[in-house]
Design an enzyme around this catalytic site. Structure first.
Site, short mmCIF file in Angstrom:
data_model
loop_
_atom_site.label_atom_id
_atom_site.label_comp_id
_atom_site.label_asym_id
_atom_site.label_seq_id
_atom_site.Cartn_x
_atom_site.Cartn_y
_atom_site.Cartn_z
N SER A 34 15.32 40.52 -1.78
CA SER A 34 16.17 41.68 -2.11
C SER A 34 16.28 42.52 -0.85
O SER A 34 15.45 42.39 0.06
CB SER A 34 15.48 42.50 -3.22
OG SER A 34 16.05 43.79 -3.33
N TYR A 77 8.09 46.59 -7.12
CA TYR A 77 9.21 45.70 -6.74
C TYR A 77 9.32 45.62 -5.22
O TYR A 77 9.46 44.52 -4.66
CB TYR A 77 10.49 46.26 -7.36
CG TYR A 77 11.70 45.37 -7.28
CD1 TYR A 77 11.95 44.40 -8.25
CD2 TYR A 77 12.61 45.49 -6.24
CE1 TYR A 77 13.08 43.59 -8.18
CE2 TYR A 77 13.74 44.69 -6.16
CZ TYR A 77 13.97 43.73 -7.13
OH TYR A 77 15.08 42.93 -7.07
#
Ligand code: NAD
Length: 258
Positions: free
Chosen positions: A140, A153
């Site tokens: 990401s 995350y």
């Protein structure tokens, strides 16, 4: 391009993983799907995209090492090989560090980071023995930069980028390449939850919440699509990708250029 090859795509019943599975099947690969929810619908979509390869499914919970190992062995037993491993399964939870639920931290580290290790560890020996392989880790932009309230995350995705570099070094003299793909915003169920929460919190429409979400981080003001990410995955599987190793390629509308 991938006729006779086999791809295992984790978290492929939805979103980016489903897009990757369809694109790899369209290149002729056999594909093993994985993930929760309506896997019959995902199988049907991937079968419709396939050009000669077969489609299978394994329901491994990516937070469980033994189930991941079982999935890799089942894929090898069914198709005789794994040539392309897409480590894609992932979840999100948004909260400040001092309010972050411990069980959510543990789940995000297990599903978004440790599963990448477990699946790669199990699939790598076969790839090395056959002299060709592609490991594509869906990290990401949050593997490269941070955002507030996403500690687990961001930690997991930075970990995925670091793991990618190490695994790429270890395979550098082989036909196996390991790379990370770093999307910005993609409008999948994972992000729709964040859009919906923002619409409620800010008392605006879902469309306005989407616009604000993009405006905050993504200069292009456009979502990246699963199809665009899948095209990058297919490129990395092509001969042009033979010496692309240990990279973290962002497709993010300019997010990390800022
Ligand atoms: P999604 O929610 O549409 O899909 C996630 C997939 O993972 C689903 O198939 C789900 O069933 C599966 N999954 C979740 N937990 C699992 C578990 N324990 N075991 C097995 N499967 C499990 O989300 P998405 O947006 O397509 O996300 C896919 C990947 O892309 C994730 O790693 C995510 O972090 C990453 N990503 C997404 C975005 C975005 O904007 N959507 C941006 C950057 C990175």
């Amino acid at each position: 391009m991938l006729k006779g090859k086999t791809a295992l795509v984790t978290g492929s019943t939805s979103g980016i993983g489903l897009g990757m599975a369809k694109a790899l099947a369209a290149q002729g690969a056999n594909v093993m799907l994985n993930g929760f929810g309506d896997h019959q619908a995902a199988i049907a979509e991937v079968q419709a995209a396939a050009t000669g390869g077969s489609v299978a499914y394994h329901g491994a919970d990516m937070s469980k090492a033994a189930e991941i190992e079982d999935m890799v062995r089942a894929c090898e037993a069914r198709f005789g090989r794994i040539d392309v491993l897409v480590n894609n399964a992932g979840i999100q939870h948004v909260a400040p560090v001092d309010e972050f639920p411990v069980d959510k931290w543990d789940a995000i580290i297990a599903i978004n980071l440790s599963s990448v290790f477990h699946a790669t560890r199990a699939a790598l020996p076969g790839m090395k023995a056959r002299g060709w392989g592609r490991v594509l880790n869906i990290a990401s932009v949050h593997g490269l930069v941070a955002s507030a309230n996403k500690s687990a995350y961001v930690a997991a995705k930075h970990g995925v980028v670091g793991f990618t570099k190490t695994a790429a070094l270890e395979t550098a003299t082989t036909g196996v390449t390991v790379n990370a793909i770093c999307p910005g915003w993609v409008l999948t169920p994972l992000v729709q939850k964040q859009v919906d929460a923002r619409a409620v919190a800010e008392g605006v429409s879902v469309e306005e919440a989407q616009r604000r979400l993009l405006a905050e981080k993504e200069p292009s003001l456009q979502f990246t699509t699963p199809e665009e990410l899948a095209a990058l995955a297919v490129f990395l599987c092509s001969p042009a990708g033979n010496n692309i190793r240990g990279t973290a390629i962002n497709m993010d509308g300019g997010w990390v250029a800022q």
